[in-house]
Motif scaffolding. Structure first.
Motif, short mmCIF file in Angstrom:
data_model
loop_
_atom_site.label_atom_id
_atom_site.label_comp_id
_atom_site.label_asym_id
_atom_site.label_seq_id
_atom_site.Cartn_x
_atom_site.Cartn_y
_atom_site.Cartn_z
N ALA A 165 0.83 -1.20 0.00
CA ALA A 165 0.00 0.00 0.00
C ALA A 165 0.87 1.25 0.00
CB ALA A 165 -0.92 0.00 1.21
N PRO A 166 0.36 2.36 -0.53
CA PRO A 166 1.13 3.62 -0.52
C PRO A 166 1.54 4.01 0.90
CG PRO A 166 -0.81 3.82 -1.92
CD PRO A 166 -0.95 2.51 -1.20
N GLY A 167 2.78 4.45 1.03
CA GLY A 167 3.27 4.90 2.32
C GLY A 167 3.84 3.81 3.21
N VAL A 168 3.74 2.55 2.79
CA VAL A 168 4.28 1.44 3.57
C VAL A 168 5.67 1.10 3.09
CG1 VAL A 168 4.00 -0.98 4.22
CG2 VAL A 168 1.99 0.49 4.02
N HIS A 169 6.61 1.03 4.00
CA HIS A 169 7.98 0.62 3.65
C HIS A 169 7.97 -0.91 3.57
CE1 HIS A 169 12.26 -0.07 3.72
NE2 HIS A 169 12.51 1.24 3.72
N ALA A 170 7.80 -1.43 2.34
CA ALA A 170 7.54 -2.85 2.15
C ALA A 170 8.63 -3.74 2.73
CB ALA A 170 7.36 -3.14 0.66
N ALA A 171 9.88 -3.40 2.50
CA ALA A 171 10.98 -4.26 2.96
C ALA A 171 11.00 -4.34 4.49
CB ALA A 171 12.31 -3.73 2.44
N ALA A 172 10.86 -3.19 5.14
CA ALA A 172 10.87 -3.18 6.60
C ALA A 172 9.65 -3.91 7.16
CB ALA A 172 10.92 -1.74 7.10
N GLU A 173 8.50 -3.75 6.50
CA GLU A 173 7.28 -4.40 6.97
C GLU A 173 7.38 -5.91 6.83
OE1 GLU A 173 3.17 -4.03 8.44
OE2 GLU A 173 5.20 -3.30 8.79
#
Length: 335
Positions: A200-208
């Protein structure tokens, strides 16, 4: 390490009593052979007639010769026996366990007395030690049951009957079994929502991804992974396998219909069957490809699992800057 598909037992158990199902399994299960265990039909559902038909179909698919009805309501018993062949079903209870033992030595040995928690671990412990199992009000060990097959079954303690099914599954594969505590309902939904919102926009995918993987491994707890082995996850809802990328694995749900899913999967891989078939459809949409749409429709109708990628999802990473809105197209379809 390859895992061989087990043969299917000619016996099966339909039960809503996990302890009785486990006791019967300790008498009937054999090495390298899967003993089907199904829950009883849910007759309060609007599709209660289909509930019965689906179970009868799974038993037929497995080639079952005798089905033991154990701990079912009178209504469930009537519904099943009405659809099963005459003299196929037999009603049994705890008093019948010893007489049903396929190995006389199991019946002669002292029984393994296990607590009422972690019934799956108790069943698998009894099977590997060649004993019948019975349950009592006492504390049960929670350590994983180990073998040397290279396959590990990781099961969430959500439905006790699912633990019994998981133990039979593990025994048929000569596998280890680890059972972890049921995930809190609210926490589980939050983690699942976070997982599906990872892009989703605004989500830091790698960290999440790292955060979710760490949390899921914490939920599972300490577990010894088999070197160069494989995993089966039997869980309530969370895709726990994403937290264990170092080994190949598959997911099954504890509820509903875990028993039917395993029976149908093993039955599809028996000698003389076509096996489970899969296909990947790739469509970068750079040229017209109507055959892709036709294949996406026809292949699932022929009992083939289909995974599709289009646009950005079908293009090499270095080419994706020129593509807008990359997405996965078809998801998974099939049986």
């Amino acid at each position: 390490m390859p895992v061989k598909c087990p043969a299917l037992s000619t016996n099966a158990i339909v039960s809503d009593d996990p302890e009785l199902a486990a006791a019967l399994s300790s008498a009937l299960a054999r090495r390298n052979t899967y003993l089907p265990v199904l829950d009883g039909p849910r007759l309060t559902r609007p599709d209660h007639a289909s509930e019965v038909v689906r179970r009868v179909a799974a038993l037929a698919h497995a080639g079952t010769k005798t089905t033991l009805l154990a701990g079912l309501s009178a209504e469930a018993w009537d519904a099943l026996t009405d659809k099963l062949p005459q003299n196929h079903a037999k009603v049994v209870g705890f008093d019948d366990v010893a007489a049903l033992s396929l190995d006389p030595k199991r019946a002669e040995r002292p029984r393994l007395v296990w607590g009422r928690d972690r019934v799956g671990l108790g069943l698998l412990t009894a099977l590997y030690s060649g004993q019948l199992v019975e349950f009592a009000d006492k504390e049960a060990p929670r350590d994983a049951v180990l073998s040397k097959s290279g396959h590990l079954v990781i099961c969430e303690a959500h439905e006790p009957l699912s633990e019994v099914i998981a133990a039979n599954y593990a025994y048929a594969l000569n596998a280890d079994l680890h059972i972890f505590d049921e995930t809190d309902e609210v926490e589980g939904k939050a983690l699942l929502e976070a997982f599906y919102s990872i892009d989703a926009p605004g989500v830091h995918a790698a960290a999440e991804r790292v955060r979710l993987a760490t949390k899921m491994r914490e939920l599972v707890g300490a577990v010894d992974l088999p070197p160069n082995g494989s995993l089966t996850f039997i869980v309530r809802q969370l895709p726990i396998g994403v937290a264990f990328p170092e080994l190949p694995g598959t997911h099954l749900f504890t509820y509903p219909d875990l028993g039917r899913a395993i029976v149908n999967g093993f039955a599809a891989e028996q000698p003389g069957t076509r096996g489970t078939n899969g296909a990947v459809l790739v469509n970068p949409q750079k040229v017209a490809a109507p055959e892709i749409e036709a294949a996406a429709k026809l292949l699932p109708e022929r009992k083939i699992f289909v995974r599709g990628y289009e646009r950005g999802g079908a293009i090499q990473p270095q080419d994706r800057d020129s593509v807008r809105n990359p997405r996965t197209a078809f998801g998974v379809a099939g049986v």
